[in-house]
Design an enzyme around this catalytic site. Structure first.
Site, short mmCIF file in Angstrom:
data_model
loop_
_atom_site.label_atom_id
_atom_site.label_comp_id
_atom_site.label_asym_id
_atom_site.label_seq_id
_atom_site.Cartn_x
_atom_site.Cartn_y
_atom_site.Cartn_z
N ALA A 66 0.87 -1.17 0.00
CA ALA A 66 0.00 0.00 0.00
C ALA A 66 0.91 1.23 0.00
CB ALA A 66 -0.87 -0.01 1.24
N GLY A 112 0.45 -4.84 0.95
CA GLY A 112 -0.73 -4.90 0.08
C GLY A 112 -0.45 -5.57 -1.25
N GLU A 115 -0.78 -9.14 -0.52
CA GLU A 115 -2.21 -9.36 -0.28
C GLU A 115 -2.99 -9.39 -1.58
OE1 GLU A 115 -2.18 -6.17 2.70
OE2 GLU A 115 -3.15 -7.57 4.07
N GLU A 135 4.29 -5.12 7.56
CA GLU A 135 3.53 -4.02 8.19
C GLU A 135 3.96 -3.73 9.63
OE1 GLU A 135 2.27 -6.27 6.16
OE2 GLU A 135 0.83 -5.32 4.81
N1 COA Z 1 4.60 3.20 -0.59
C1 COA Z 1 4.97 4.37 -1.12
N2 COA Z 1 6.11 4.49 -1.84
C2 COA Z 1 6.87 3.40 -2.01
C3 COA Z 1 6.54 2.16 -1.47
C4 COA Z 1 5.32 2.07 -0.73
N3 COA Z 1 4.91 0.92 -0.19
N4 COA Z 1 7.50 1.27 -1.80
C5 COA Z 1 8.40 1.94 -2.53
N5 COA Z 1 8.04 3.24 -2.66
C6 COA Z 1 8.73 4.31 -3.37
C7 COA Z 1 9.92 4.82 -2.60
O1 COA Z 1 9.51 5.77 -1.63
C8 COA Z 1 10.74 5.42 -3.70
O2 COA Z 1 10.16 6.66 -4.08
P1 COA Z 1 11.11 7.97 -4.32
O3 COA Z 1 12.02 7.55 -5.45
O4 COA Z 1 10.15 9.03 -4.68
O5 COA Z 1 11.84 8.17 -3.04
C9 COA Z 1 10.50 4.47 -4.87
O6 COA Z 1 9.29 3.79 -4.58
C10 COA Z 1 11.60 3.44 -5.04
O7 COA Z 1 11.75 2.75 -3.82
P2 COA Z 1 13.17 2.60 -3.04
O8 COA Z 1 12.87 2.38 -1.60
O9 COA Z 1 14.07 3.71 -3.41
O10 COA Z 1 13.71 1.26 -3.71
P3 COA Z 1 14.74 0.23 -3.06
O11 COA Z 1 15.13 -0.68 -4.19
O12 COA Z 1 15.80 0.93 -2.32
O13 COA Z 1 13.88 -0.61 -2.00
C11 COA Z 1 11.94 -1.81 -1.20
C12 COA Z 1 12.82 -1.44 -2.41
C13 COA Z 1 10.72 -2.55 -1.73
C14 COA Z 1 12.74 -2.74 -0.25
C15 COA Z 1 11.53 -0.53 -0.45
O14 COA Z 1 10.99 0.37 -1.38
C16 COA Z 1 10.49 -0.74 0.64
O15 COA Z 1 10.83 -1.23 1.71
N6 COA Z 1 9.24 -0.36 0.35
C17 COA Z 1 8.17 -0.41 1.33
C18 COA Z 1 7.70 -1.84 1.51
C19 COA Z 1 6.63 -1.92 2.57
O16 COA Z 1 6.84 -1.70 3.74
N7 COA Z 1 5.41 -2.26 2.10
C20 COA Z 1 4.32 -2.48 2.98
C21 COA Z 1 3.48 -1.27 3.04
S1 COA Z 1 2.10 -1.58 4.10
#
Ligand code: COA
Length: 260
Positions: A66, A112, A115, A135
């Site tokens: 999400a 999400g 999910e 989460e």
């Molecule tokens: N919501 C909003 N934005 C998200 C996102 C999410 N769940 N997951 C990734 N993004 C965005 C990042 O903020 C970043 O945006 P920016 O370039 O404007 O800063 C872009 O997507 C790229 O992500 P980034 O974190 O730079 O990539 P990465 O390769 O370093 O890491 C992940 C990849 C998936 C490990 C990391 O993005 C992450 O942990 N995301 C969240 C996962 C999460 O907790 N999901 C559950 C949500 S309930």
């Protein structure tokens, strides 16, 4: 309908719904969820669509969760509303759908995103995919069915471990736990999804819908799944597809189902 966050393409009777927010790793914001609701409902209505493949744009992510940036403003009431709307408008809509939906997990499927994949009827993954429900790292729990569907798919013990540790698992682990049913090279992912769905689409459409309803009944509160099976089995006998299926068998030819 035109979508801002989804790409819709059709290949024969297969409809692709691609989550298309690559710069945000296809994170599900409110607009994307609303579009998903519309796209899925339209796919169910459209007689030319036999089944759907959901995937994510780009090589890196299926859906990275999400959209966390939208969480900041929510309070307890808003959080519950977000969850309930997501359940009814998207995740349950997919899970209880009358047409088969396959998740082609092409990279990160987190929160999400996992999910969403778990709401689909079948999941296959590319070998670079990573899956998890992280989460609790945000002070939350999964809110789009994750606490229920992960336990149903991998068992309570592994679900508790995955959700409490917030750890990501590899595609190979997901295959071993039964969370996905195939792992293939990224280049082969969509072809594998199409192969499975095209096979399903040769089967009787009303029987497919009846099978989905019956299997889901096992997990619905207050519903006797065996009774659902009896009723759905009986209804199948009243379809033209049943008559066609039996006639084709007797005449040693391929059945031509019309979904009637
Ligand atoms: N919501 C909003 N934005 C998200 C996102 C999410 N769940 N997951 C990734 N993004 C965005 C990042 O903020 C970043 O945006 P920016 O370039 O404007 O800063 C872009 O997507 C790229 O992500 P980034 O974190 O730079 O990539 P990465 O390769 O370093 O890491 C992940 C990849 C998936 C490990 C990391 O993005 C992450 O942990 N995301 C969240 C996962 C999460 O907790 N999901 C559950 C949500 S309930």
């Amino acid at each position: 309908m035109e979508f801002q966050n989804l790409l819709i393409t059709n290949k024969g009777r297969i409809q692709y719904i691609t989550i298309n927010r690559e710069s945000k790793l296809n994170a599900l914001n409110k607009d994307t969820l609303a579009e998903l609701h519309t796209a899925i409902a339209e796919a169910f209505q459209n007689p030319e669509v036999g089944g759907v493949i959901i995937t994510g744009a780009g090589p890196k992510a299926f859906v990275a969760g999400a959209d966390i940036s939208e969480f900041a403003a929510l309070d307890a009431v808003g959080g519950a509303q977000l969850s309930r709307t997501g359940h009814t408008e998207v995740f349950d809509l997919i899970a209880n759908g009358s047409k088969p939906i396959i998740a082609a997990v092409n990279g990160f499927a987190l929160g999400g995103g996992l999910e969403l994949a778990m709401a689909c009827h079948i999941r296959i993954a590319s070998d670079n995919a990573k899956m998890g429900l992280p989460e609790v790292t945000l002070g939350l729990i999964p809110g789009y069915g994750g606490t229920q569907r992960l336990a149903q798919l991998v068992g309570k013990g592994k679900a508790l471990e995955m959700i409490l540790t917030a750890d990501m698992i590899t595609a190979a682990d997901a295959l071993q736990y039964g969370l996905v049913t195939y792992v293939v090279n990224p280049e082969e992912l969509l072809a594998k999804a199409e192969e499975i769905l095209n096979k399903i689409l040769t089967r009787a459409p009303l029987a497919l819908a009846a099978a989905i309803r019956s299997i889901n009944a096992a997990y619905a509160d207050g519903v006797n799944g065996y009774e659902t099976e009896v009723a759905e089995f009986g209804k199948c006998f009243g379809t033209k597809d049943f008559k066609e299926g039996v006639a084709a068998f007797m005449e040693k030819r391929k059945a031509e189902f019309k979904g009637e």
